[in-house]
Each structure stands twice: as structure tokens, then as C-alpha cells.
Design a protein around this motif. Sequence first.
Motif, PDB file in Angstrom:
ATOM      1  N   GLU A  59     -25.844  39.435  11.359  1.00 53.97           N
ATOM      2  CA  GLU A  59     -24.710  40.343  11.198  1.00 53.97           C
ATOM      3  C   GLU A  59     -24.824  41.537  12.157  1.00 53.97           C
ATOM      4  O   GLU A  59     -23.831  41.959  12.742  1.00 53.97           O
ATOM      5  CB  GLU A  59     -24.586  40.819   9.747  1.00 53.97           C
ATOM      6  N   LEU A  62     -24.019  40.152  15.665  1.00 47.50           N
ATOM      7  CA  LEU A  62     -22.593  39.883  15.844  1.00 47.50           C
ATOM      8  C   LEU A  62     -21.781  41.176  15.883  1.00 47.50           C
ATOM      9  O   LEU A  62     -20.765  41.261  16.579  1.00 47.50           O
ATOM     10  CB  LEU A  62     -22.088  38.940  14.750  1.00 47.50           C
ATOM     11  N   THR A  85     -13.698  42.475  13.946  1.00 46.07           N
ATOM     12  CA  THR A  85     -14.931  41.796  13.545  1.00 46.07           C
ATOM     13  C   THR A  85     -16.122  42.747  13.569  1.00 46.07           C
ATOM     14  O   THR A  85     -17.050  42.587  12.777  1.00 46.07           O
ATOM     15  CB  THR A  85     -15.224  40.557  14.418  1.00 46.07           C
ATOM     16  N   HIS A  89     -18.554  42.860  10.429  1.00 44.96           N
ATOM     17  CA  HIS A  89     -19.984  42.571  10.566  1.00 44.96           C
ATOM     18  C   HIS A  89     -20.828  43.796  10.219  1.00 44.96           C
ATOM     19  O   HIS A  89     -21.899  43.657   9.617  1.00 44.96           O
ATOM     20  CB  HIS A  89     -20.317  42.054  11.971  1.00 44.96           C
ATOM     21  N   TYR A 142     -20.356  31.410  16.444  1.00 42.13           N
ATOM     22  CA  TYR A 142     -19.844  31.275  15.078  1.00 42.13           C
ATOM     23  C   TYR A 142     -19.967  29.833  14.587  1.00 42.13           C
ATOM     24  O   TYR A 142     -20.362  29.592  13.450  1.00 42.13           O
ATOM     25  CB  TYR A 142     -18.384  31.712  14.980  1.00 42.13           C
ATOM     26  N   LYS A 145     -23.647  29.001  13.845  1.00 43.63           N
ATOM     27  CA  LYS A 145     -24.100  29.692  12.640  1.00 43.63           C
ATOM     28  C   LYS A 145     -23.410  29.131  11.405  1.00 43.63           C
ATOM     29  O   LYS A 145     -24.018  29.002  10.348  1.00 43.63           O
ATOM     30  CB  LYS A 145     -23.862  31.194  12.769  1.00 43.63           C
ATOM     31  N   LEU A 146     -22.141  28.764  11.542  1.00 43.55           N
ATOM     32  CA  LEU A 146     -21.406  28.181  10.429  1.00 43.55           C
ATOM     33  C   LEU A 146     -22.016  26.852  10.005  1.00 43.55           C
ATOM     34  O   LEU A 146     -22.127  26.572   8.806  1.00 43.55           O
ATOM     35  CB  LEU A 146     -19.934  27.990  10.800  1.00 43.55           C
ATOM     36  N   SER A 169     -19.864  32.507   5.478  1.00 43.34           N
ATOM     37  CA  SER A 169     -19.160  31.289   5.875  1.00 43.34           C
ATOM     38  C   SER A 169     -17.661  31.535   6.014  1.00 43.34           C
ATOM     39  O   SER A 169     -17.048  31.130   7.012  1.00 43.34           O
ATOM     40  CB  SER A 169     -19.422  30.193   4.839  1.00 43.34           C
ATOM     41  N   TYR A 172     -17.009  33.648   9.140  1.00 42.72           N
ATOM     42  CA  TYR A 172     -17.162  32.884  10.373  1.00 42.72           C
ATOM     43  C   TYR A 172     -15.977  31.949  10.589  1.00 42.72           C
ATOM     44  O   TYR A 172     -15.483  31.812  11.706  1.00 42.72           O
ATOM     45  CB  TYR A 172     -18.462  32.081  10.363  1.00 42.72           C
ATOM     46  N   ASN A 175     -13.019  33.919  11.758  1.00 37.79           N
ATOM     47  CA  ASN A 175     -13.217  34.385  13.130  1.00 37.79           C
ATOM     48  C   ASN A 175     -13.030  33.256  14.140  1.00 37.79           C
ATOM     49  O   ASN A 175     -12.469  33.472  15.217  1.00 37.79           O
ATOM     50  CB  ASN A 175     -14.594  35.024  13.286  1.00 37.79           C
TER      51      ASN A 175
END
Length: 184
Positions: A59, A62, A85, A89, A142, A145-146, A169, A172, A175
Motif C-alpha cells: 500500500e 502503490l 488512488t 492507498h 495491480y 498483486k490481485l 482486492s 485493485y 483500479n
Amino acid sequence: MIKFRFEKVVAVLIVLVSTILVSCQKETNLNLEDSKSDEGALVSTKSSQEFLLNIIQNEKYLSQVAAIGSERATNDELKKFALETKVKHNANFEKFKLVYESNGLSVPEKLPENFREKLYKLTVTNASDFDKYFQNNVSKEYKAKLDSVSLLINENTYKDFQEVLLTVSNGYNKNIDSLEEIQL
């Protein structure tokens, strides 16, 4: 006589079964009470500590990526996305950091080396290529990481962190959708 013994055996079995059921119920209640009292101590195990620290660092990373995007993007939609964002974040970072620190742990000031290298690449990208580079790389970040977060949700690996995982989740996913809608 046999009938009398049979009734005694049945009576003894009923007493045994009910005793076992009552003791199981008491144990279950104790476990529920214990878990309720430990709600604040979500990061009591080493793996939980590492997991939450990883989420916190993601976080923070990002948020810094978004800060760079908000400063360097030339496309208005991309700049707006980055500003929004960054706020989200930062909020997640502060919220998760508070949980982590409430357990007597401290978050390192510096990000891991791999994050710092990615931030450096983002800052040195040519101005003319920045928007496309930012959009593509952030989208890839994203998505990667998702995938990891989704796997943890599906495996139910960190039961105490399901809310954290779902928050991350959902963010992300939104985004990724927002980035894909931006036309450069």
C-alpha cells in the motif's frame, strides 16, 4: 434380569454421550470467547506479521507510485486516477499500519529494495513516454498483486485477514477497470 441390565447400559450410554456433548459445547464456547478476546491481536504469529507487513508495504509503495503519477502524468484522466488512488492507498496504509503497530510492531521506514528500484524507474522515465509507461506498469502491478490476494482469499490462508484481503482486492479490481477505461 437381562432387560434390567440393558436399561442400565442404555442409561450409562446416554449419560456418557450427554457428558461428551456438554464438554464439547463448553470447549467450543471457550474457543469462541478466546478468539473474541484476541481480535486486537491479529498479528500474533510470525506468518501473520509478515503477511500484514507485506500488505502495508504494498500500500505504501502503490501510494508512492500514485504520487509520482499525479505529478508527472500529462493526461488529465490519468492524473485524476493517480490522485484518487494515492488517497485510497494512503488511507489503507495508515489503517493497516495502525493495526500492525497496535500489536507492538513497527513498520520499517524504507520500502524493500525491489519497490525502490521500481519507483526509481518510474521517476526516470522520459516525459513523453511516461503516461503509457505508467498506465501499463501500474496495471500489471495491480493484476499481479490481485492474483496473489485472490489466491489467499480462495485458500482462506489468513482467516483473520479476510476483511483486509477483500478491501485490497476490491480496490485493485476497481483500479484495473479505471486504468483500462483511460484512453491515451
